[in-house]
Design a protein around this motif. Structure first.
Motif, PDB file in Angstrom:
ATOM      1  N   HIS A  26     -14.370   0.055   4.591  1.00 35.25           N
ATOM      2  CA  HIS A  26     -14.070  -0.669   3.354  1.00 35.25           C
ATOM      3  C   HIS A  26     -13.149  -1.859   3.599  1.00 35.25           C
ATOM      4  N   ASN A  27     -13.087  -2.318   4.851  1.00 32.96           N
ATOM      5  CA  ASN A  27     -12.318  -3.515   5.217  1.00 32.96           C
ATOM      6  C   ASN A  27     -10.854  -3.466   4.798  1.00 32.96           C
ATOM      7  N   VAL A  28     -10.263  -2.292   4.903  1.00 30.86           N
ATOM      8  CA  VAL A  28      -8.838  -2.157   4.620  1.00 30.86           C
ATOM      9  C   VAL A  28      -8.085  -2.515   5.907  1.00 30.86           C
ATOM     10  N   SER A  29      -7.034  -3.330   5.793  1.00 27.88           N
ATOM     11  CA  SER A  29      -6.307  -3.780   6.989  1.00 27.88           C
ATOM     12  C   SER A  29      -5.700  -2.589   7.737  1.00 27.88           C
ATOM     13  N   VAL A  69      -8.971  -3.391  -6.189  1.00 23.37           N
ATOM     14  CA  VAL A  69      -8.072  -3.731  -5.079  1.00 23.37           C
ATOM     15  C   VAL A  69      -7.214  -2.541  -4.663  1.00 23.37           C
ATOM     16  N   HIS A  70      -7.589  -1.350  -5.098  1.00 27.68           N
ATOM     17  CA  HIS A  70      -6.802  -0.164  -4.759  1.00 27.68           C
ATOM     18  C   HIS A  70      -7.602   0.867  -3.980  1.00 27.68           C
ATOM     19  N   ILE A  71      -6.881   1.576  -3.110  1.00 18.68           N
ATOM     20  CA  ILE A  71      -7.403   2.832  -2.572  1.00 18.68           C
ATOM     21  C   ILE A  71      -6.786   3.917  -3.449  1.00 18.68           C
ATOM     22  N   THR A  72      -7.626   4.803  -3.953  1.00 19.94           N
ATOM     23  CA  THR A  72      -7.098   5.908  -4.753  1.00 19.94           C
ATOM     24  C   THR A  72      -7.277   7.211  -3.984  1.00 19.94           C
ATOM     25  N   LEU A  73      -6.289   8.063  -4.106  1.00 18.73           N
ATOM     26  CA  LEU A  73      -6.336   9.387  -3.470  1.00 18.73           C
ATOM     27  C   LEU A  73      -6.033  10.420  -4.546  1.00 18.73           C
ATOM     28  N   ARG A  74      -6.849  11.462  -4.617  1.00 20.06           N
ATOM     29  CA  ARG A  74      -6.526  12.585  -5.507  1.00 20.06           C
ATOM     30  C   ARG A  74      -6.462  13.842  -4.662  1.00 20.06           C
ATOM     31  N   LEU A  75      -5.291  14.461  -4.631  1.00 24.80           N
ATOM     32  CA  LEU A  75      -5.124  15.709  -3.883  1.00 24.80           C
ATOM     33  C   LEU A  75      -5.005  16.856  -4.867  1.00 24.80           C
ATOM     34  N   VAL A  76      -5.836  17.880  -4.676  1.00 23.15           N
ATOM     35  CA  VAL A  76      -5.794  19.049  -5.559  1.00 23.15           C
ATOM     36  C   VAL A  76      -5.599  20.303  -4.720  1.00 23.15           C
ATOM     37  N   ALA A 109       6.331   8.886   1.337  1.00 22.94           N
ATOM     38  CA  ALA A 109       5.067   8.776   0.583  1.00 22.94           C
ATOM     39  C   ALA A 109       5.275   7.983  -0.706  1.00 22.94           C
ATOM     40  N   LYS A 110       6.408   8.231  -1.381  1.00 24.39           N
ATOM     41  CA  LYS A 110       6.716   7.489  -2.617  1.00 24.39           C
ATOM     42  C   LYS A 110       6.900   5.999  -2.336  1.00 24.39           C
ATOM     43  N   GLN A 111       7.642   5.708  -1.244  1.00 26.13           N
ATOM     44  CA  GLN A 111       7.920   4.311  -0.899  1.00 26.13           C
ATOM     45  C   GLN A 111       6.635   3.529  -0.616  1.00 26.13           C
ATOM     46  N   LEU A 112       5.670   4.197  -0.001  1.00 24.20           N
ATOM     47  CA  LEU A 112       4.460   3.497   0.438  1.00 24.20           C
ATOM     48  C   LEU A 112       3.383   3.424  -0.639  1.00 24.20           C
ATOM     49  N   SER A 113       3.549   4.192  -1.721  1.00 25.72           N
ATOM     50  CA  SER A 113       2.531   4.222  -2.778  1.00 25.72           C
ATOM     51  C   SER A 113       2.885   3.238  -3.879  1.00 25.72           C
ATOM     52  N   ASP A 114       1.856   2.660  -4.486  1.00 20.43           N
ATOM     53  CA  ASP A 114       2.117   1.796  -5.632  1.00 20.43           C
ATOM     54  C   ASP A 114       2.190   2.613  -6.912  1.00 20.43           C
ATOM     55  N   GLU A 115       1.518   3.767  -6.915  1.00 18.92           N
ATOM     56  CA  GLU A 115       1.568   4.631  -8.086  1.00 18.92           C
ATOM     57  C   GLU A 115       1.348   6.071  -7.653  1.00 18.92           C
ATOM     58  N   LEU A 116       2.133   6.969  -8.211  1.00 21.03           N
ATOM     59  CA  LEU A 116       1.985   8.408  -7.933  1.00 21.03           C
ATOM     60  C   LEU A 116       2.071   9.127  -9.265  1.00 21.03           C
ATOM     61  N   ILE A 133      -4.441  -2.580  -1.739  1.00 22.88           N
ATOM     62  CA  ILE A 133      -4.772  -2.884  -0.344  1.00 22.88           C
ATOM     63  C   ILE A 133      -4.498  -4.340   0.022  1.00 22.88           C
ATOM     64  N   TYR A 134      -3.985  -5.105  -0.932  1.00 20.43           N
ATOM     65  CA  TYR A 134      -3.491  -6.439  -0.587  1.00 20.43           C
ATOM     66  C   TYR A 134      -1.989  -6.413  -0.775  1.00 20.43           C
ATOM     67  N   SER A 135      -1.251  -6.870   0.249  1.00 22.57           N
ATOM     68  CA  SER A 135       0.202  -6.684   0.168  1.00 22.57           C
ATOM     69  C   SER A 135       0.886  -7.617  -0.827  1.00 22.57           C
ATOM     70  N   GLU A 136       0.224  -8.719  -1.230  1.00 23.16           N
ATOM     71  CA  GLU A 136       0.834  -9.570  -2.260  1.00 23.16           C
ATOM     72  C   GLU A 136       1.009  -8.723  -3.513  1.00 23.16           C
ATOM     73  N   GLY A 137       1.996  -9.048  -4.320  1.00 21.71           N
ATOM     74  CA  GLY A 137       2.134  -8.341  -5.582  1.00 21.71           C
ATOM     75  C   GLY A 137       2.921  -7.057  -5.440  1.00 21.71           C
ATOM     76  N   LYS A 138       3.137  -6.618  -4.212  1.00 23.11           N
ATOM     77  CA  LYS A 138       3.979  -5.414  -4.059  1.00 23.11           C
ATOM     78  C   LYS A 138       5.409  -5.873  -3.842  1.00 23.11           C
ATOM     79  N   ASP A 139       6.280  -5.489  -4.740  1.00 25.02           N
ATOM     80  CA  ASP A 139       7.680  -5.878  -4.625  1.00 25.02           C
ATOM     81  C   ASP A 139       8.422  -4.841  -3.807  1.00 25.02           C
TER      82      ASP A 139
END
Lengths: 142, 110
Positions: A26-29, A69-76, A109-116, A133-139
């Motif tokens: 999926h061309n993720v860097s 523009v997101h990778i989503t993960l759902r862990l159950v 994990a919290k630091q690296l995620s944009d949303e949890l 997956i694009y680093s712009e916009g991440k503060d």
């Protein structure tokens, strides 16, 4: 893509290999792929170590997808109720002598995620994670 | 997982190879803690790993604490940017000594 994982530490490298392949397709860097596998490693390690006090074999699932523009993960998992977001962050300002060993995995994990987002649904823990997956916009707060 | 060990000017240099994660952290821990038993000047070189998780950071923190209590010294050297970012995120850059190279850590050890 749904990945079924046994509650065994040795499963983590297998999951990370599958996720790296998914990222490639999926061309993720490489940099973002590193972050995504590190998040998964930390969260799955936590589930394997703490979710099943009976020490028996169980399965958990990881659903990875690319949405916009997101990778989503759902862990159950069906282990004991555990909200990783409710845990206190380690004190990253404390001195070497005072610094506690442990508690870092969820924090990373919290630091690296944009949303949890954590939910307890029908006796299962569900954790939804989004990583842009694009680093712009991440503060990063720098 | 393998840890290369060399000695230079009384400094024991440990170079873990490949990945330091939950499944390899025990090997890393045994290697680092074993080295502390025979030397109190330790440098861990990170230029041959491309991945470290909190399981690896835990070992580095334990080594730092142990060496401090023994009046020893620990330097972390030659970190790829991605590895450094994980250390920085965890606040470890404030409590541990990180140098670009062994050469630049020498004044710290002397």
């Amino acid at each position: 893509m749904l990945i079924i994982v046994k509650n065994n530490i040795n499963e983590i490298s297998r999951v990370c290999d599958i996720v790296r392949k998914f990222c490639e397709e999926h061309n993720v860097s490489n940099e973002k792929c590193h972050d995504i596998t590190l998040i998964l490693d930390e969260i799955i390690t936590n589930i394997v170590n703490y979710a099943y006090p009976d020490n028996k074999e169980h399965e958990l699932s990881v659903d990875i997808d690319k949405i916009g523009v997101h990778i989503t993960l759902r862990l159950v998992d069906s282990g004991i109720a555990f909200d990783p977001l409710a845990q206190a962050d380690p004190d990253v300002e404390s001195s070497l002598e005072e610094r506690k060993v442990g508690g870092l995995g969820i924090f990373i994990a919290k630091q690296l995620s944009d949303e949890l987002k954590y939910s307890r649904i029908n006796g299962q823990n569900q954790l939804d994670i989004r990583v842009a997956i694009y680093s712009e916009g991440k503060d990063n707060g720098n | 997982m393998e840890i290369k060990t060399t000695t230079e000017n009384g400094i024991t240099i440990l170079t873990p190879v490949a990945r330091v994660d939950t499944s390899t952290a025990k090997v890393f821990e045994d290697g680092v803690m074993g080295a502390i038993n025979s030397s109190n000047k330790i440098a861990i070189c990170f230029n041959e790993i491309d991945y470290i998780s909190s399981a690896g950071l835990r070992v580095v923190l334990m080594a730092g604490k142990k060496l401090t209590s023994l009046n020893g010294k620990l330097a972390l050297i030659d970190m790829p940017e991605k590895i450094f970012s994980v250390f920085k995120m965890s606040g470890f850059d404030k409590i541990l000594k990180i140098y670009p190279s062994l050469e630049e850590s020498k004044s710290f050890f002397n």
